[in-house]
Write an enzyme that holds these catalytic residues in place. Structure first.
Site, PDB file in Angstrom:
ATOM      1  N   HIS A 145      14.869   3.638 -34.342  1.00 47.44           N
ATOM      2  CA  HIS A 145      15.360   4.562 -35.365  1.00 47.44           C
ATOM      3  C   HIS A 145      16.093   3.722 -36.412  1.00 47.44           C
ATOM      4  CE1 HIS A 145      18.192   7.609 -36.973  1.00 47.44           C
ATOM      5  NE2 HIS A 145      17.298   8.505 -36.593  1.00 47.44           N
ATOM      6  N   ASP A 222      20.265   2.283 -27.207  1.00 48.37           N
ATOM      7  CA  ASP A 222      20.326   3.536 -27.957  1.00 48.37           C
ATOM      8  C   ASP A 222      19.721   4.613 -27.048  1.00 48.37           C
ATOM      9  OD1 ASP A 222      19.637   5.758 -29.420  1.00 48.37           O
ATOM     10  OD2 ASP A 222      18.743   4.661 -31.092  1.00 48.37           O
ATOM     11  N   GLN A 225      17.768   9.621 -27.301  1.00 48.96           N
ATOM     12  CA  GLN A 225      16.661  10.502 -26.886  1.00 48.96           C
ATOM     13  C   GLN A 225      16.445  10.524 -25.383  1.00 48.96           C
ATOM     14  OE1 GLN A 225      15.162  12.586 -28.790  1.00 48.96           O
ATOM     15  NE2 GLN A 225      15.708  11.853 -30.832  1.00 48.96           N
ATOM     16  N   LYS A 248      22.208  16.190 -29.260  1.00 45.52           N
ATOM     17  CA  LYS A 248      20.845  16.118 -28.708  1.00 45.52           C
ATOM     18  C   LYS A 248      20.848  16.440 -27.214  1.00 45.52           C
ATOM     19  CE  LYS A 248      19.312  12.559 -31.948  1.00 45.52           C
ATOM     20  NZ  LYS A 248      18.592  13.317 -32.967  1.00 45.52           N
ATOM     21  N   CYS A 386      12.903   9.153 -39.395  1.00 46.81           N
ATOM     22  CA  CYS A 386      13.845   8.026 -39.534  1.00 46.81           C
ATOM     23  C   CYS A 386      13.360   6.818 -38.726  1.00 46.81           C
ATOM     24  CB  CYS A 386      15.259   8.401 -39.112  1.00 46.81           C
ATOM     25  SG  CYS A 386      15.916   9.807 -39.995  1.00 46.81           S
TER      26      CYS A 386
HETATM   27  N1  C6P Z   1      17.027  11.219 -34.328  1.00 47.47           N
HETATM   28  C1  C6P Z   1      15.308  12.832 -34.847  1.00 47.47           C
HETATM   29  O1  C6P Z   1      14.893  13.873 -35.345  1.00 47.47           O
HETATM   30  P1  C6P Z   1      22.496  10.748 -34.811  1.00 47.47           P
HETATM   31  O2  C6P Z   1      21.912  11.206 -36.108  1.00 47.47           O
HETATM   32  O3  C6P Z   1      23.604   9.739 -35.012  1.00 47.47           O
HETATM   33  O4  C6P Z   1      22.868  11.856 -33.901  1.00 47.47           O
HETATM   34  O5  C6P Z   1      21.315   9.990 -34.044  1.00 47.47           O
HETATM   35  C2  C6P Z   1      20.638   8.932 -34.642  1.00 47.47           C
HETATM   36  C3  C6P Z   1      19.486   8.521 -33.780  1.00 47.47           C
HETATM   37  C4  C6P Z   1      19.513   7.273 -33.197  1.00 47.47           C
HETATM   38  N2  C6P Z   1      18.536   6.880 -32.357  1.00 47.47           N
HETATM   39  C5  C6P Z   1      17.502   7.665 -32.060  1.00 47.47           C
HETATM   40  C6  C6P Z   1      16.454   7.177 -31.125  1.00 47.47           C
HETATM   41  C7  C6P Z   1      17.408   8.931 -32.644  1.00 47.47           C
HETATM   42  O6  C6P Z   1      16.384   9.705 -32.331  1.00 47.47           O
HETATM   43  C8  C6P Z   1      18.420   9.375 -33.521  1.00 47.47           C
HETATM   44  C9  C6P Z   1      18.312  10.700 -34.224  1.00 47.47           C
HETATM   45  C10 C6P Z   1      16.793  12.528 -34.887  1.00 47.47           C
HETATM   46  O7  C6P Z   1      14.557  12.033 -34.291  1.00 47.47           O
HETATM   47  C11 C6P Z   1      17.338  12.708 -36.264  1.00 47.47           C
HETATM   48  S1  C6P Z   1      16.752  11.512 -37.395  1.00 47.47           S
END
Ligand code: C6P
Length: 428
Positions: A145, A222, A225, A248, A386
């Site tokens: 991401h 990270d 997910q 999430k 993203c």
């Molecule tokens: N992915 C998606 O629709 P935040 O925005 O800080 O809660 O998470 C960022 C982020 C970091 N790593 C991974 C693997 C992610 O999937 C995400 C967020 C969302 O896939 C929003 S872009």
């Protein structure tokens, strides 16, 4: 081939009478905990398949947040009065719940952050600025991401570090030989996504950690997910840092956690400064507070932390093993159904995969598909998610992504398939 498809009237059995895992959880019972799911969108029952973007919140989480504001609202760690003590106890109970959930050795190693993005930025900024020098290397993967690319890039420009990127094959699986060959004396950090948001691939973290640790290189994970969908145990993974977002995993937005080994966090400088992160301040010098407070400057998201704790307890009440088993069964069902549709190309077909069905159709742009699905009441995400380098790898502009949660049902998948048939009718 065993089919995941249900025998009508016999939940949990496939077309040939074999178990298909879909009876591990009763999603219809679970859906009663999520009132938002019970509504019509564009005149159709809502089918919410955008869980990788954010999950819906159960009543237990909503009630915990509203109870804090109704009964206990006060600042934390700052007052001797009863409300402040209650708020502090509940805020710290959330931290202990997170510790238990990820099997961290010590709750002081759990830092509240805004989410995964902030967790990654904190480590890149604090650890990176202290320990990296020009010529050093950070290894990431081709399926990160943007929040696990850009912080390292910014640091790279400032300090002169080089970003190395582990490639992946057409199924979306990392080329582990290339990863191993990349590790060298200049590598200062491996930062890797546990489960890809765009592909669903679950990466072999313990194996990657073992290879990095053999060279004394720390590993950041990270887990944005993975944490909502499978048991995540920081000690079993062997990682040094791990971060995720509350929203999430059925918790509120604006809160998440960064876990790190105490010996690493202790030696890192603060990321932000202000109230609560200090032990003493004079105009000449400031002595920083101990963990976790050193990294929690200012009034935190108290309601968010309490809501996160409630989300953890809710997930524990169902059981992460059961959630993983059910979602895997649903993923098999969806993969089979989508695989049967001519013109649908699944993007991300790794052997080890979470509940993500990303697909591309030559016939129509993903945004047009998304619009048609929305008119049928189906919420999916369309775009690059993203993760633009992933799209570049497959030479496509975007995908349509249906992402699963344990409140989704085979009916939801059937509705998606029906709506894709409608897309084919419209675009040919
Ligand atoms: N992915 C998606 O629709 P935040 O925005 O800080 O809660 O998470 C960022 C982020 C970091 N790593 C991974 C693997 C992610 O999937 C995400 C967020 C969302 O896939 C929003 S872009």
């Amino acid at each position: 081939m065993t089919t995941a498809i249900n025998t009508p009237g016999v939940p949990g059995r496939d077309g040939s009478g074999q178990p298909n895992g879909l009876d591990v959880i009763d999603p219809y019972r679970i859906r009663q905990d999520f009132p938002i799911l019970d509504q019509q969108v564009n005149g159709k029952p809502l089918v919410y398949l955008d869980n990788a973007a954010t999950t819906q919140k159960p009543l237990a989480v909503i009630d915990a947040i509203s109870s804090y504001y109704l009964h206990n609202n006060a600042n934390v760690h700052r007052g001797v009065h009863t409300l402040s003590q209650r708020a502090t106890d509940d805020y710290e109970a959330g931290r202990e719940a997170v510790r238990r959930f990820i099997n961290a050795p010590d709750a002081n190693e759990v830092i509240y952050v805004r989410g995964t993005t902030e967790g990654l930025n904190l480590v890149a900024s604090s650890y990176g600025r202290k320990y990296f020098k020009a010529g050093d290397e950070v290894i990431i993967t081709g399926m990160e991401h943007h929040s696990n690319i850009v912080p390292w890039q910014i640091l790279g420009k400032e300090i002169g570090i080089r970003l190395r990127v582990v490639p992946f094959n057409d199924d979306g699986e990392l080329l582990m030989d290339e990863y191993e060959a990349m590790l060298n004396d200049r590598t200062r950090m491996v930062s890797v996504v546990h489960q890809s948001n765009a592909l669903g691939t679950v990466n072999p973290i313990p194996e990657m950690v073992e290879l990095a640790h053999a060279r004394g290189i720390p590993v950041m994970v990270d887990a944005a997910q993975s944490i909502p969908h499978m048991p995540v145990d920081v000690q079993a993974l062997g990682a040094d840092f791990l971060t995720f977002s509350g929203h999430k995993m059925y918790g509120p937005t604006g809160i998440g956690a960064l876990w790190g080994r105490a010996e690493l966090l202790d030696d890192m400088p603060p990321y932000q400064s202000g109230g609560e992160m200090i032990r003493s301040v004079t105009f000449e010098e400031t002595i920083y507070n101990t963990l976790p407070h050193k990294f929690e400057a200012g009034t935190p998201d108290i309601a968010g932390a309490i809501g996160l704790g409630a989300a953890v307890e809710y997930l524990e009440s169902i059981g992460m093993e059961r959630i993983a088993a059910y979602e895997q069964a649903l993923l098999r069902y969806g993969t089979e159904k989508l695989g049967d549709i001519e013109g649908v190309r699944l993007i991300g077909t790794a052997e080890e995969k979470g509940g993500v069905l990303s697909f591309y159709m030559e016939a129509a742009h993903p945004h047009d598909i998304g619009t048609i699905l929305d008119s049928e009441g189906i919420a999916v995400r369309t775009g690059h998610h993203c993760a633009q380098p992933v799209m570049a790898r497959y030479e496509i502009p975007a995908t349509v992504r249906a992402s699963l949660a344990f409140y989704n049902t085979t009916d939801d998948i059937d509705a998606l398939v029906k709506a894709i048939d409608r897309v084919i009718e419209v675009f040919g």
